[in-house]
Design an enzyme around this catalytic site. Structure first.
Site, PDB file in Angstrom:
ATOM      1  N   GLY A   1      -9.604   4.964  -5.749  1.00  0.00           N
ATOM      2  CA  GLY A   1      -8.330   4.271  -5.945  1.00  0.00           C
ATOM      3  C   GLY A   1      -7.221   4.821  -5.075  1.00  0.00           C
ATOM      4  O   GLY A   1      -7.441   5.221  -3.925  1.00  0.00           O
TER       5      GLY A   1
ATOM      6  N   ASP B   1       0.882  -1.174   0.000  1.00  0.00           N
ATOM      7  CA  ASP B   1       0.000   0.000   0.000  1.00  0.00           C
ATOM      8  C   ASP B   1       0.921   1.226   0.000  1.00  0.00           C
ATOM      9  O   ASP B   1       1.691   1.434   0.939  1.00  0.00           O
ATOM     10  CB  ASP B   1      -0.844  -0.059   1.286  1.00  0.00           C
ATOM     11  CG  ASP B   1      -1.673   1.194   1.496  1.00  0.00           C
ATOM     12  OD1 ASP B   1      -1.542   2.167   0.719  1.00  0.00           O
ATOM     13  OD2 ASP B   1      -2.455   1.205   2.470  1.00  0.00           O
TER      14      ASP B   1
ATOM     15  N   ASP C   1      -5.591   7.551  -5.345  1.00  0.00           N
ATOM     16  CA  ASP C   1      -5.782   8.991  -5.089  1.00  0.00           C
ATOM     17  C   ASP C   1      -6.564   9.204  -3.787  1.00  0.00           C
ATOM     18  O   ASP C   1      -6.129   9.950  -2.889  1.00  0.00           O
ATOM     19  CB  ASP C   1      -6.541   9.580  -6.295  1.00  0.00           C
ATOM     20  CG  ASP C   1      -6.426  11.094  -6.402  1.00  0.00           C
ATOM     21  OD1 ASP C   1      -5.957  11.714  -5.439  1.00  0.00           O
ATOM     22  OD2 ASP C   1      -6.826  11.639  -7.447  1.00  0.00           O
TER      23      ASP C   1
ATOM     24  N   THR D   1      -3.751   2.100 -14.294  1.00  0.00           N
ATOM     25  CA  THR D   1      -4.220   0.708 -14.411  1.00  0.00           C
ATOM     26  C   THR D   1      -5.430   0.375 -13.539  1.00  0.00           C
ATOM     27  O   THR D   1      -5.801  -0.791 -13.418  1.00  0.00           O
ATOM     28  CB  THR D   1      -3.087  -0.282 -14.075  1.00  0.00           C
ATOM     29  OG1 THR D   1      -2.569   0.051 -12.774  1.00  0.00           O
ATOM     30  CG2 THR D   1      -1.973  -0.218 -15.100  1.00  0.00           C
TER      31      THR D   1
HETATM   32  P1  ADP Z   1      -5.970   5.458 -12.400  1.00  0.00           P
HETATM   33  O1  ADP Z   1      -7.161   6.386 -12.387  1.00  0.00           O
HETATM   34  O2  ADP Z   1      -4.687   6.162 -12.838  1.00  0.00           O
HETATM   35  O3  ADP Z   1      -6.226   4.194 -13.119  1.00  0.00           O
HETATM   36  P2  ADP Z   1      -6.329   4.137  -9.797  1.00  0.00           P
HETATM   37  O4  ADP Z   1      -6.025   4.686  -8.450  1.00  0.00           O
HETATM   38  O5  ADP Z   1      -7.735   3.789 -10.121  1.00  0.00           O
HETATM   39  O6  ADP Z   1      -5.686   5.179 -10.843  1.00  0.00           O
HETATM   40  O7  ADP Z   1      -5.432   2.843 -10.027  1.00  0.00           O
HETATM   41  C1  ADP Z   1      -4.044   2.854 -10.250  1.00  0.00           C
HETATM   42  C2  ADP Z   1      -3.437   1.614  -9.623  1.00  0.00           C
HETATM   43  O8  ADP Z   1      -3.251   1.844  -8.230  1.00  0.00           O
HETATM   44  C3  ADP Z   1      -4.305   0.365  -9.734  1.00  0.00           C
HETATM   45  O9  ADP Z   1      -3.506  -0.693 -10.228  1.00  0.00           O
HETATM   46  C4  ADP Z   1      -4.768   0.122  -8.307  1.00  0.00           C
HETATM   47  O10 ADP Z   1      -4.898  -1.266  -8.039  1.00  0.00           O
HETATM   48  C5  ADP Z   1      -3.616   0.688  -7.516  1.00  0.00           C
HETATM   49  N1  ADP Z   1      -3.892   1.068  -6.119  1.00  0.00           N
HETATM   50  C6  ADP Z   1      -5.067   1.350  -5.517  1.00  0.00           C
HETATM   51  N2  ADP Z   1      -4.879   1.650  -4.216  1.00  0.00           N
HETATM   52  C7  ADP Z   1      -3.530   1.578  -3.988  1.00  0.00           C
HETATM   53  C8  ADP Z   1      -2.688   1.761  -2.850  1.00  0.00           C
HETATM   54  N3  ADP Z   1      -3.175   2.112  -1.668  1.00  0.00           N
HETATM   55  N4  ADP Z   1      -1.336   1.566  -3.009  1.00  0.00           N
HETATM   56  C9  ADP Z   1      -0.820   1.234  -4.203  1.00  0.00           C
HETATM   57  N5  ADP Z   1      -1.556   1.039  -5.300  1.00  0.00           N
HETATM   58  C10 ADP Z   1      -2.896   1.205  -5.206  1.00  0.00           C
END
Ligand code: ADP
Length: 175
Positions: free
Chosen positions: A38, A16, A40, A124
């Site tokens: 996500g 994470d 963000d 992704t």
């Molecule tokens: P985007 O809109 O750029 O696709 P997302 O946040 O929806 O951004 O997803 C980008 C990636 O981050 C995805 O592969 C998701 O599984 C991953 N993700 C989500 N939460 C976390 C986290 N806490 N730490 C790391 N990666 C994460």
């Protein structure tokens, strides 16, 4: 998995990103810097309202670019907000925009004397970029940058689950 490029380390881990202790973490932001779901949402929740306040002052960021704020109450001192492309099948310049988002994130790091940085897998999640297409673009871009910039000592890809990790591991073995 961990490899060395010149004097820098490139590492893939499952985790994470909000828990990372690197000087900077990268956020998968949208061009309005408005926050969202996500990674963000997770970064703004964990880092507190200061990050959003700084994002509001900056106002926005075009796709393929990146801006920097403080890390609020995260362990990381900085958050670099990168805007990756929405995936529309792969023929709409997505790879160039994705590469540019990674490259500009690393530029913001160099400009701010940041020596170690963690990336999520940009685009992704909600933006729909398949892992097996995004991973080689992400990794090649970071490797090219590290070859030319030894001021960055460590880049970590913090992958959210085994599927993401496997795609990045397989792409890195293929480079
Ligand atoms: P985007 O809109 O750029 O696709 P997302 O946040 O929806 O951004 O997803 C980008 C990636 O981050 C995805 O592969 C998701 O599984 C991953 N993700 C989500 N939460 C976390 C986290 N806490 N730490 C790391 N990666 C994460």
């Amino acid at each position: 998995m961990k490899i060395t490029i010149n004097n820098s380390i490139l590492e893939l881990v499952v985790g994470d990103i909000t828990k990372e202790e690197t000087e900077a973490i990268v956020n998968a932001a949208n061009s309005g810097l408005r926050g969202g779901g996500g990674v963000d949402g997770a970064i703004h929740r964990a880092g507190g309202p200061q990050i959003m306040e700084e994002c509001r002052k900056i106002g926005g960021c075009p796709t393929g670019n990146a801006v920097i704020t403080s890390g609020g109450c995260l362990k990381a001192k900085y958050v670099i907000h990168a805007v990756g492309p929405v995936y529309h099948g792969g023929e709409m310049g997505e790879a160039e925009l994705l590469a540019s988002a990674y490259q500009n994130s690393l530029k913001r790091a160099s400009e701010n004397s940041i020596r170690n940085i963690s990336f999520p897998s940009l685009s992704t999640g909600a933006y729909g970029y398949p892992f097996d297409e995004a991973a080689p673009v992400a990794l090649k871009t970071v490797i090219e940058y590290l070859k030319r910039h030894d001021e960055i000592g460590q880049v970590r890809f913090v992958l959210f689950g085994a599927d993401a990790y496997r795609a990045y591991e397989s792409a890195l073995r293929g480079i």
